[in-house]
Scaffold this motif. Structure first.
Motif, PDB file in Angstrom:
ATOM      1  N   SER A   1       0.842  -1.195   0.000  1.00  0.00           N
ATOM      2  CA  SER A   1       0.000   0.000   0.000  1.00  0.00           C
ATOM      3  C   SER A   1       0.877   1.245   0.000  1.00  0.00           C
ATOM      4  N   TRP A   2       0.255   2.370  -0.326  1.00  0.00           N
ATOM      5  CA  TRP A   2       0.966   3.647  -0.214  1.00  0.00           C
ATOM      6  C   TRP A   2       1.348   3.906   1.236  1.00  0.00           C
TER       7      TRP A   2
ATOM      8  N   SER B   1      -3.045  12.671  -7.085  1.00  0.00           N
ATOM      9  CA  SER B   1      -3.910  11.538  -6.742  1.00  0.00           C
ATOM     10  C   SER B   1      -3.939  11.314  -5.224  1.00  0.00           C
ATOM     11  N   TRP B   2      -2.822  11.508  -4.533  1.00  0.00           N
ATOM     12  CA  TRP B   2      -2.828  11.363  -3.064  1.00  0.00           C
ATOM     13  C   TRP B   2      -3.733  12.422  -2.437  1.00  0.00           C
TER      14      TRP B   2
ATOM     15  N   LYS C   1      -5.049  15.448   4.787  1.00  0.00           N
ATOM     16  CA  LYS C   1      -4.414  14.156   5.029  1.00  0.00           C
ATOM     17  C   LYS C   1      -3.419  13.804   3.925  1.00  0.00           C
ATOM     18  N   GLY C   2      -3.664  14.323   2.725  1.00  0.00           N
ATOM     19  CA  GLY C   2      -2.739  14.080   1.627  1.00  0.00           C
ATOM     20  C   GLY C   2      -1.386  14.721   1.883  1.00  0.00           C
ATOM     21  N   TRP C   3      -1.387  15.972   2.340  1.00  0.00           N
ATOM     22  CA  TRP C   3      -0.115  16.626   2.658  1.00  0.00           C
ATOM     23  C   TRP C   3       0.538  15.979   3.874  1.00  0.00           C
TER      24      TRP C   3
ATOM     25  N   GLY D   1      -3.069   6.354  -8.902  1.00  0.00           N
ATOM     26  CA  GLY D   1      -3.234   7.577  -9.669  1.00  0.00           C
ATOM     27  C   GLY D   1      -2.901   7.302 -11.124  1.00  0.00           C
ATOM     28  N   TRP D   2      -3.434   8.130 -12.005  1.00  0.00           N
ATOM     29  CA  TRP D   2      -3.183   7.939 -13.426  1.00  0.00           C
ATOM     30  C   TRP D   2      -3.375   9.255 -14.164  1.00  0.00           C
TER      31      TRP D   2
END
Length: 346
Positions: free
Chosen positions: A155-156, A185-186, A194-196, A255-256
């Motif tokens: 997982s990431w 995408s994150w 939460k992405g940062w 992500g894409w």
């Protein structure tokens, strides 16, 4: 006038007429020169260029190739005096930025109706078309990971664990389209706050950020780093060549972005530019894209790609390209403020 003088005069006139006709014929048959900006991988560009030029011998293409971020910045810098006629093989998020700047010439290529709706601009006459999708992935060198006692991530989130400290590399999103699709995408998957936070924790484990999206996987394949965040196509290609790689498709989703094509507004080679867009949208071109990419613009064309999941589209996140393009500058500025200290020298 005597006969001799008349003969020479008629001969000279005939020669001039013949020369004029020859010059006109040469001019008519001279190849139209197109300047095409691209971020295609070099080995892909060689194949694609050969196919297009064989099918269109009347068109000579001057290729200008670099990474996604560099090509995008170059196009924007040239907005008032465009140097490119066509963009073929640049991220759709970049083309959306160019569209917003009024830099693209709308055109409906032959065969447009065959493209999946998500692989084209939504306007009735599209400003860009998609070609194929490239997806994020993690390349793990199984030999080096075993030497270092690193578990196989799934997982990431796994990549933020202390065991991976100093063992990860990934692309810089300011210069790499792959890096930007990872970051955007994150932020979409986890939410912006939460992405940062995720990227703060990931940054602790990053040894450096590269300026190429394929480089992390290439360096992983040679054992220079045990783990590289890159894109799946590059990993599959290197694994097929015998590199000791395991490809990880994170369970949170991938992500894409799309490689895409468009005509640059203001080109004086519009007819030739249209021919290139027609080719880019063709079934023949889609079959070429499928040699490395498991998802292409025309449904039903793609055959399975070795080492990819059986249904890669099921793992691809619901990517909001308009949001990503609209927030691109802000995302890149914030990323650079937080993490650029680990970027490799350009």
């Amino acid at each position: 006038m005597n006969l001799k003088k008349l003969f020479y005069k008629l001969a000279a006139a005939g020669a001039l007429a013949a020369a004029g006709a020859l010059a006109a014929a040469v001019q008519a048959n001279a190849a139209t020169e197109l300047t095409v900006y691209t971020a295609f991988e070099a080995e892909d560009l060689k194949r694609y260029a050969g196919e297009f030029e064989n099918a269109n011998p009347d068109i000579k293409v001057n290729w200008v190739r670099d990474s996604t971020g560099i090509v995008t910045a170059k196009l924007l810098a040239e907005k008032s005096n465009p140097q490119a006629d066509v963009v073929w093989g640049l991220a759709a998020t970049s083309l959306l930025v160019l569209k917003g700047e009024g830099m693209l010439q709308p055109y409906a290529p032959a065969g447009l109706e065959a493209l999946s709706p998500k692989f084209r601009d939504a306007d009735a006459v599209p400003s860009w078309i998609g070609l194929d999708a490239w997806v994020a992935g993690i390349c793990v060198n199984t030999v080096e990971a075993e030497k270092l006692g690193l578990p196989m991530p799934s997982s990431w989130e796994d990549l933020t664990k202390p065991v991976y400290r100093g063992h990860l590399i990934m692309p810089n999103p300011n210069s790499s389209g792959t890096g930007f699709l990872d970051v955007s995408s994150w932020l979409q998957m986890f939410g912006e706050e939460k992405g940062w936070d995720y990227m703060d924790r990931l940054h602790t484990n990053i040894s450096r950020y590269t300026h190429s999206g394929s480089k992390p996987c290439k360096l992983t394949a040679t054992g220079e780093t045990p783990i590289g965040i890159s894109f799946a196509y590059q990993g599959a290609k290197l694994k097929k060549k015998g590199a000791p790689l395991e490809l990880v498709f994170p369970r949170e989703g991938m992500g894409w972005d799309m490689e895409a094509a468009a005509i640059v507004k203001g080109t004086d080679k519009l007819d030739a530019a249209k021919k290139l867009l027609d080719f880019a949208a063709s079934r023949k071109a889609n079959e070429m894209y499928n040699q490395g990419y498991a998802v292409v613009a025309i449904p039903g064309v793609a055959q399975p790609v070795e080492f990819y999941p059986e249904n890669p589209e099921s793992l691809m996140i619901d990517n909001d390209f308009v949001w990503a393009a609209g927030n691109r500058d802000a995302i890149l500025t914030e990323w650079q403020r937080r993490y650029d200290s680990k970027s490799e020298a350009k």
